[in-house]
Design a protein around this motif. Sequence first.
Motif, mmCIF file in Angstrom:
data_model
loop_
_atom_site.group_PDB
_atom_site.id
_atom_site.type_symbol
_atom_site.label_atom_id
_atom_site.label_comp_id
_atom_site.label_asym_id
_atom_site.label_seq_id
_atom_site.Cartn_x
_atom_site.Cartn_y
_atom_site.Cartn_z
ATOM 1 N N ALA A 180 0.707 -1.351 0.206
ATOM 2 C CA ALA A 180 0.540 -0.114 -0.297
ATOM 3 C C ALA A 180 0.646 0.922 0.304
ATOM 4 O O ALA A 180 0.010 2.404 -0.758
ATOM 5 C CB ALA A 180 -0.805 0.078 1.286
ATOM 6 N N LEU A 181 2.080 1.221 0.990
ATOM 7 C CA LEU A 181 2.693 2.532 0.821
ATOM 8 C C LEU A 181 3.747 2.836 -0.971
ATOM 9 O O LEU A 181 3.078 4.144 -1.048
ATOM 10 C CB LEU A 181 4.040 2.369 1.584
ATOM 11 N N ASP A 182 4.162 1.736 -0.987
ATOM 12 C CA ASP A 182 4.619 1.646 -2.477
ATOM 13 C C ASP A 182 3.492 2.275 -3.117
ATOM 14 O O ASP A 182 4.476 3.163 -4.494
ATOM 15 C CB ASP A 182 5.312 0.632 -2.697
ATOM 16 N N ALA A 197 13.579 -3.303 1.932
ATOM 17 C CA ALA A 197 14.615 -2.097 1.290
ATOM 18 C C ALA A 197 14.359 -1.122 0.535
ATOM 19 O O ALA A 197 14.711 -0.144 0.326
ATOM 20 C CB ALA A 197 15.519 -3.083 1.851
ATOM 21 N N ALA A 198 12.958 -1.866 0.025
ATOM 22 C CA ALA A 198 12.926 -1.303 -1.179
ATOM 23 C C ALA A 198 11.810 -0.050 -1.358
ATOM 24 O O ALA A 198 11.124 0.899 -1.950
ATOM 25 C CB ALA A 198 12.818 -1.986 -2.799
ATOM 26 N N CYS A 199 11.000 -0.096 0.323
ATOM 27 C CA CYS A 199 9.440 0.345 -0.135
ATOM 28 C C CYS A 199 10.280 1.598 -0.080
ATOM 29 O O CYS A 199 11.200 2.491 0.388
ATOM 30 C CB CYS A 199 9.254 0.359 1.401
ATOM 31 N N GLN A 200 9.653 2.423 -0.679
ATOM 32 C CA GLN A 200 9.187 4.253 -0.981
ATOM 33 C C GLN A 200 9.023 5.396 -0.150
ATOM 34 O O GLN A 200 9.342 6.035 0.096
ATOM 35 C CB GLN A 200 8.343 4.682 -2.116
ATOM 36 N N ASP A 201 9.184 4.876 0.808
ATOM 37 C CA ASP A 201 8.445 5.797 2.391
ATOM 38 C C ASP A 201 8.719 4.586 2.806
ATOM 39 O O ASP A 201 8.012 4.087 3.817
ATOM 40 C CB ASP A 201 6.606 5.754 2.330
ATOM 41 N N GLN A 202 9.696 4.936 3.197
ATOM 42 C CA GLN A 202 10.827 4.253 4.383
ATOM 43 C C GLN A 202 10.799 5.086 5.531
ATOM 44 O O GLN A 202 10.570 3.908 6.672
ATOM 45 C CB GLN A 202 12.286 4.325 4.380
ATOM 46 N N GLU A 203 9.919 6.152 5.486
ATOM 47 C CA GLU A 203 9.834 6.498 7.445
ATOM 48 C C GLU A 203 8.751 6.333 7.923
ATOM 49 O O GLU A 203 8.930 5.474 9.112
ATOM 50 C CB GLU A 203 9.869 8.597 6.778
ATOM 51 N N LEU A 209 7.768 3.562 7.185
ATOM 52 C CA LEU A 209 7.012 2.185 7.106
ATOM 53 C C LEU A 209 8.412 1.699 8.579
ATOM 54 O O LEU A 209 8.011 1.066 9.666
ATOM 55 C CB LEU A 209 8.107 1.409 6.009
ATOM 56 N N ALA A 210 9.071 2.643 8.815
ATOM 57 C CA ALA A 210 9.992 2.723 9.822
ATOM 58 C C ALA A 210 9.068 2.969 11.247
ATOM 59 O O ALA A 210 9.300 1.636 11.912
ATOM 60 C CB ALA A 210 11.208 3.925 10.439
ATOM 61 N N LYS A 211 7.949 3.669 11.050
ATOM 62 C CA LYS A 211 6.868 4.190 12.441
ATOM 63 C C LYS A 211 5.941 3.005 12.469
ATOM 64 O O LYS A 211 5.389 2.316 13.367
ATOM 65 C CB LYS A 211 6.216 5.361 12.226
ATOM 66 N N LEU A 212 5.609 2.129 11.103
ATOM 67 C CA LEU A 212 4.419 0.881 11.319
ATOM 68 C C LEU A 212 5.031 -0.854 10.951
ATOM 69 O O LEU A 212 4.155 -1.574 12.229
ATOM 70 C CB LEU A 212 3.782 0.942 9.938
ATOM 71 N N ALA A 213 5.710 -0.604 10.736
ATOM 72 C CA ALA A 213 7.074 -2.073 10.069
ATOM 73 C C ALA A 213 6.900 -3.226 11.540
ATOM 74 O O ALA A 213 5.796 -4.094 11.029
ATOM 75 C CB ALA A 213 8.119 -2.377 9.955
ATOM 76 N N THR A 214 6.669 -2.896 13.053
ATOM 77 C CA THR A 214 6.965 -3.863 13.723
ATOM 78 C C THR A 214 5.472 -3.964 14.232
ATOM 79 O O THR A 214 5.459 -4.860 15.532
ATOM 80 C CB THR A 214 8.178 -3.471 14.502
ATOM 81 N N GLY A 215 5.251 -3.012 14.301
ATOM 82 C CA GLY A 215 3.435 -3.117 14.546
ATOM 83 C C GLY A 215 2.615 -4.333 14.277
ATOM 84 O O GLY A 215 1.540 -4.252 14.375
ATOM 85 N N SER A 216 3.237 -4.535 13.030
ATOM 86 C CA SER A 216 2.612 -5.429 11.620
ATOM 87 C C SER A 216 2.387 -6.395 12.536
ATOM 88 O O SER A 216 2.953 -7.139 13.103
ATOM 89 C CB SER A 216 2.863 -5.135 10.087
ATOM 90 N N THR A 217 1.343 -7.185 11.896
ATOM 91 C CA THR A 217 0.883 -8.708 12.439
ATOM 92 C C THR A 217 2.113 -10.064 10.783
ATOM 93 O O THR A 217 1.626 -9.808 10.060
ATOM 94 C CB THR A 217 -0.405 -9.175 12.387
ATOM 95 N N SER A 218 2.527 -10.460 11.565
ATOM 96 C CA SER A 218 2.789 -12.210 10.532
ATOM 97 C C SER A 218 2.622 -13.669 11.056
ATOM 98 O O SER A 218 2.900 -14.409 10.280
ATOM 99 C CB SER A 218 4.462 -12.228 10.479
ATOM 100 N N CYS A 219 2.943 -13.357 11.893
ATOM 101 C CA CYS A 219 2.351 -14.984 12.913
ATOM 102 C C CYS A 219 1.196 -15.939 12.577
ATOM 103 O O CYS A 219 -0.278 -15.098 12.242
ATOM 104 C CB CYS A 219 2.551 -15.025 14.016
ATOM 105 N N GLY A 220 1.677 -16.737 11.667
ATOM 106 C CA GLY A 220 0.687 -18.146 11.389
ATOM 107 C C GLY A 220 -0.503 -18.590 12.881
ATOM 108 O O GLY A 220 -1.369 -19.112 13.103
#
Length: 405
Positions: A136-138, A279-285, A287-298
């Motif tokens: 979505a960011l890209d 690494a290639a995301c166009q909105d690094q700022e 992404l850095a704020k939100l990345a670790t709040g996302s969910t990945s776990c199965g």
Amino acid sequence: MQRVVLFDTGKPGRDIHAGADVMRQVKRYGMVVDAMAWDFVAIALAAFAADSHSLRSDSPDGWTREFELTVAVQFPNVWNELAEELARTLAFLSTDRWNFRFVPGGNTPPVPRKPVKPELDAAVLLSGGLDSLIGALDLAADGKALLAVSKLVRGDAEHQREYAERICKSHRVFNDSTTTLRRAESSQRTRSLVFISFGVLSATSLACYHRQQRATLYLCENGFIAINPPLTELRLGSLSTRTAHPVFLAGVARVLARSGIHVDIENPYRHQTKGEMLAACQDQETLAKLATGSTSCGRFLKFGYRHCGRCVPCQVRRASILAWGRVEDDTVYVHDKLGLNDEENAGFDDVRAMAMATVAAKADFGRWLGNALGSPDVPDRPALRHMLGRGIDELTALHRELGVL
């Protein structure tokens, strides 16, 4: 034989039902949708209800089931011609055997009192996960006005709303509201088809679609998880979802094309690892704020809305954040120290299998990969092969960092 009621709740205690919330939400949003796409949602819901109601443990081999589905739709002649294609596509997704028969009498989509046809560029599936966030960011950075489409999942709703409000122009949230008459099967591989069907339905509500133009639905997932290569010879790819596998998406694309639903499904990240996406995301700022709040776990729900830290999606997530290197991974992992030599950590099956995969791939990558890219529906094999190699490199670095290797 078991009756399933679609787009309504039926009789409590007697009927399995699915999709009542979809009917309510389409009315609420004022969506004007393609009637054939509405049938597609009905088929996805019927398959998911059957999947949820039928325990794999009851099958002869403890996994593979056989389904005979009779589904009422608006266009039975069209769908009966597509029955074999649907069966093949779902067989790949869930590793079950499917047989479809379509009859008249299906529900029609609601007619809104105040029709809304959004003047937006595309729809994007927004799950609350890291990959869909990056996608979505890209897309927004590329100037696209987006309609975010989410399937309600406990524990992710807050992330879905936050990401949609920050990044997208509009947001549609659906709940399959499936209710079975027994304990639900936990694997539920067909939930992927339901989520995609919600996205396809939403894409047909866009103004461009009503101008007889093709609409685009973006499904953003890293190539390593999309291919989901078996980690060892004893593990099957069906142990994880195949939502974005090119074979499955090719089957869905054929169904959409032959049914006259003019929606293209695109995964822009099929040749990238998760670390490369970060690494290639166009909105690094952002992404850095939100990345670790996302969910990945199965196993996010099982662990009380926390990441287990050791399932395959968690290991891929941890490896990607390590490879990215921009932020410290402050995600709370229930099992954080995978290098400890005990049953709860390095002895866990997914950790052990991943460690074996990294060693086997380094020794003989071609032998480890096996037939993972063997289907004729898999395009761009050299690019995918190289991507899988880079994904293994990311995971190897994680295991070394954690003392597993």
